[in-house]
Design a protein around this motif. Structure first.
Motif, PDB file in Angstrom:
ATOM      1  N   PHE A  75      -4.053   2.199   1.309  1.00 14.00           N
ATOM      2  CA  PHE A  75      -3.756   1.570   2.599  1.00 14.00           C
ATOM      3  C   PHE A  75      -4.079   2.478   3.778  1.00 14.00           C
ATOM      4  CE2 PHE A  75      -0.725  -0.724  -0.250  1.00 14.00           C
ATOM      5  CZ  PHE A  75      -1.329  -1.962  -0.141  1.00 14.00           C
ATOM      6  N   GLY A  76      -4.426   3.733   3.506  1.00 14.13           N
ATOM      7  CA  GLY A  76      -4.722   4.668   4.592  1.00 14.13           C
ATOM      8  C   GLY A  76      -4.135   6.024   4.285  1.00 14.13           C
ATOM      9  N   THR A  77      -4.628   7.043   5.012  1.00 14.52           N
ATOM     10  CA  THR A  77      -4.239   8.407   4.659  1.00 14.52           C
ATOM     11  C   THR A  77      -3.033   8.900   5.447  1.00 14.52           C
ATOM     12  OG1 THR A  77      -5.882   9.159   6.244  1.00 14.52           O
ATOM     13  CG2 THR A  77      -6.539   9.116   3.936  1.00 14.52           C
ATOM     14  N   ASP A  78      -2.682   8.205   6.510  1.00  9.02           N
ATOM     15  CA  ASP A  78      -1.515   8.613   7.278  1.00  9.02           C
ATOM     16  C   ASP A  78      -0.245   8.165   6.560  1.00  9.02           C
ATOM     17  OD1 ASP A  78      -1.010   9.651  10.242  1.00  9.02           O
ATOM     18  OD2 ASP A  78       0.513   8.143   9.773  1.00  9.02           O
ATOM     19  N   LYS A  79       0.817   8.980   6.682  1.00  7.79           N
ATOM     20  CA  LYS A  79       2.062   8.650   5.970  1.00  7.79           C
ATOM     21  C   LYS A  79       2.638   7.302   6.414  1.00  7.79           C
ATOM     22  CE  LYS A  79       2.434  12.641   3.841  1.00  7.79           C
ATOM     23  NZ  LYS A  79       1.007  12.961   4.115  1.00  7.79           N
ATOM     24  N   GLY A  80       2.343   6.894   7.637  1.00 11.40           N
ATOM     25  CA  GLY A  80       2.875   5.623   8.128  1.00 11.40           C
ATOM     26  C   GLY A  80       1.989   4.435   7.770  1.00 11.40           C
ATOM     27  N   ASP A  81       0.749   4.711   7.363  1.00 11.94           N
ATOM     28  CA  ASP A  81      -0.201   3.627   7.080  1.00 11.94           C
ATOM     29  C   ASP A  81       0.290   2.641   6.019  1.00 11.94           C
ATOM     30  OD1 ASP A  81      -1.953   4.493   8.985  1.00 11.94           O
ATOM     31  OD2 ASP A  81      -3.351   5.460   7.610  1.00 11.94           O
ATOM     32  N   PRO A  82       0.803   3.135   4.871  1.00  8.80           N
ATOM     33  CA  PRO A  82       1.188   2.170   3.826  1.00  8.80           C
ATOM     34  C   PRO A  82       2.190   1.124   4.314  1.00  8.80           C
ATOM     35  CG  PRO A  82       1.058   4.359   2.890  1.00  8.80           C
ATOM     36  CD  PRO A  82       0.901   4.525   4.388  1.00  8.80           C
ATOM     37  N   ALA A  83       3.207   1.546   5.073  1.00  8.72           N
ATOM     38  CA  ALA A  83       4.182   0.567   5.567  1.00  8.72           C
ATOM     39  C   ALA A  83       3.532  -0.355   6.597  1.00  8.72           C
ATOM     40  CB  ALA A  83       5.391   1.282   6.170  1.00  8.72           C
ATOM     41  N   GLU A  84       2.635   0.202   7.395  1.00  4.34           N
ATOM     42  CA  GLU A  84       2.070  -0.549   8.507  1.00  4.34           C
ATOM     43  C   GLU A  84       0.928  -1.469   8.075  1.00  4.34           C
ATOM     44  OE1 GLU A  84      -0.045   0.801  12.593  1.00  4.34           O
ATOM     45  OE2 GLU A  84       1.509   2.154  11.842  1.00  4.34           O
ATOM     46  N   LEU A  85       0.126  -1.030   7.099  1.00  5.23           N
ATOM     47  CA  LEU A  85      -1.132  -1.726   6.806  1.00  5.23           C
ATOM     48  C   LEU A  85      -1.150  -2.444   5.453  1.00  5.23           C
ATOM     49  CD1 LEU A  85      -3.572   1.087   8.050  1.00  5.23           C
ATOM     50  CD2 LEU A  85      -2.752  -0.891   9.328  1.00  5.23           C
ATOM     51  N   SER A  86       0.028  -2.623   4.838  1.00  3.86           N
ATOM     52  CA  SER A  86       0.038  -3.230   3.506  1.00  3.86           C
ATOM     53  C   SER A  86       0.449  -4.699   3.552  1.00  3.86           C
ATOM     54  CB  SER A  86       0.966  -2.446   2.569  1.00  3.86           C
ATOM     55  OG  SER A  86       2.297  -2.483   3.037  1.00  3.86           O
TER      56      SER A  86
END
Lengths: 271, 206
Positions: free
Chosen positions: A32-43
């Motif tokens: 979902f992305g490499t930033d730690k916040g990406d998975p919550a934001e982009l899933s």
């Protein structure tokens, strides 16, 4: 372990759990992305249900399990585990799930079976990190364990966290948790489990073999080439101007349970 | 340099020095916002590392913009030479905050760990070298230092090019996989540096 709580299965539970919001908003899930916040934001586009897991390879009972059947057959128990990321931070997470050993026993590995290979989901249309081409891991994400590691009672297939269904960013609907190994061994959104006679390829090892070994056991004495593994930052504690840190424990504090598995091995060589 | 003043340029109410100071203070706002959010607990589960990484990115951006001042003037005709010094000082300020968050906040000033980090990990070595150059440039950016250094000042401040290259390396190899963002920034930095090699005759045609 200084905690007094007990896990259902009898081994001591570690320190106090990391706040739920941190567990679900500070994730490595490169699909979902490499930033730690990406998975919550982009899933949001990822739809984990319906789901099935194929068990095949060197087993007497190959089968494709629907997720509901896995839950019906093996149930769910809570396990409070330490989680140590290879990036030198850690959490304490209350998972819900069942032992991988139970599923493997049902599949009945044949003579000569020595390893278990795991494959994650491949859905570039729902997972933005899988559309990044050169700047990413090879997809789908793959992982592996030795059969004795996979059969160890600590090894968990998690289907929930904090008593709730696993959120997409944490690896919905079913993921691996191996608490004495670095977090990247815990492959998420598993679609296939293959019992095999040879050591399977693993994603981070393919990416950078000098930095990530097949075993990836938590070990404060073996540094990552680019940072020390001697201590870890405790997520959810400390302040803006002072992080909370603690020394890292061999096998992430589970040495008593798992050290036997590695007798006679050179942990510096087989890192 | 043109001797005819641009007709469009309005006279500012503020003196050049005041404008430099105002620009500098204005661009400290991102740092102030991060710190305010971090203290309020709205910067996510790891506010320390969010600050560390944000400040590093800002240091990189301000160094890049300060190096773009000259090509902007020569090739685009936009003259913001007045702001080159505050932009350079912003790069240093954010780099100092970045280093502070690493050395003091994340590493608790543990000299043993820090020495191991800086001596054995190339991405950190490049980071340290970048910071040392920026510190040297910032400390020789006062009027007094410029006068005292005389002709040596300009070659010394060309170290900014080296700092930019080191910063690109530091940023690019700091992650577990290749990231797009440092790659894009590095391409821009290379363009900005390469424009300095365009010979004068060619420049006049532009």
């Amino acid at each position: 372990a200084t905690g007094t709580a007990q896990n259902a299965s009898g081994w001591p539970a570690p320190e106090k759990p990391t706040p739920q919001n941190d567990v679900t908003h500070y994730n490595n899930f490169y699909e979902f992305g490499t930033d730690k916040g990406d998975p919550a934001e982009l899933s949001g586009a990822f739809k984990p249900l319906p789901w099935s897991v194929q068990i095949d390879g060197l087993v007497d009972n190959p089968r494709t399990w629907a997720l509901e059947d896995l839950l019906k057959q093996f149930g769910q128990e809570e396990r409070l585990y330490r989680m140590r990321c290879v990036e030198a931070w850690s959490m304490v997470i209350p998972w819900n799930g069942f032992s991988l050993a139970a599923l493997l026993k049902a599949a009945a590995p044949k003579m000569g079976a020595r390893y278990v290979a795991f494959t994650s989901v491949l859905r570039p249309s729902e997972m933005p990190g899988q559309r990044r081409g050169l700047f990413a891991l090879k997809w789908p994400y793959v992982e592996g364990l030795r059969l004795d590691e996979a059969m160890h009672p600590l090894t968990l297939l998690a289907t929930g966290v904090y008593g709730e269904t696993l959120p997409t960013q944490n690896g919905a609907p079913i993921r691996l948790v191996v608490p004495w190994k670095y977090g990247f061994k815990g492959i998420k959104s598993i679609t296939r489990i293959t019992v095999t006679d040879r050591q399977p390829p693993t994603s981070w090892n393919l990416m950078a073999p000098e930095e990530y070994g097949f075993y990836a056991n938590v070990n404060p004495a073996v540094d990552h080439p680019r940072w020390s593994q001697a201590s870890e930052q405790i997520i959810g504690e400390g302040s803006l101007f002072r992080t909370a840190r603690k020394p890292t424990q061999l096998f992430n504090g589970y040495a008593e349970q798992v050290a036997d598995l590695y007798q006679g091995m050179d942990l510096r060589k087989d890192f | 340099m043109s001797s005819i003043p641009s007709p469009r340029r309005r006279r500012s109410r503020f003196s050049p020095v005041t404008r430099q100071v105002l620009l500098y203070l204005f661009f400290l706002l991102p740092a102030a916002m991060d710190i305010a959010q971090g203290m309020a607990g709205t910067l996510g589960p790891n506010p320390t590392s969010a600050c560390l990484h944000d400040f590093g990115r800002y240091a990189f951006r301000f160094l890049l913009v300060s190096l773009a001042v000259t090509p902007l003037k020569r090739f685009v005709g936009v003259d913001i030479m007045l702001y080159r010094r505050p932009l350079g000082l912003l790069a240093f300020t954010y780099a100092a905050l970045h280093v502070f968050f690493y050395v003091v906040v994340a590493r608790h000033l543990d000299t043993h760990i820090l020495w191991q980090d800086f001596s054995s990990r190339p991405f950190l070595t490049f980071g340290v070298l970048t910071f040392l150059i920026l510190a040297a440039l910032a400390s020789t950016s006062t009027r007094r230092a410029i006068r005292a250094l005389g002709r040596k000042w300009a070659p010394l401040h060309k170290l900014a090019y080296l700092a930019m290259i080191f910063a690109c390396i530091h940023y690019s190899i700091a992650f577990k996989t290749w990231h797009v963002e440092p790659f894009i920034y590095t391409v821009i930095a290379i363009c900005v540096l390469a424009l300095r090699m365009v010979p004068r005759s060619a420049r006049r045609k532009v």
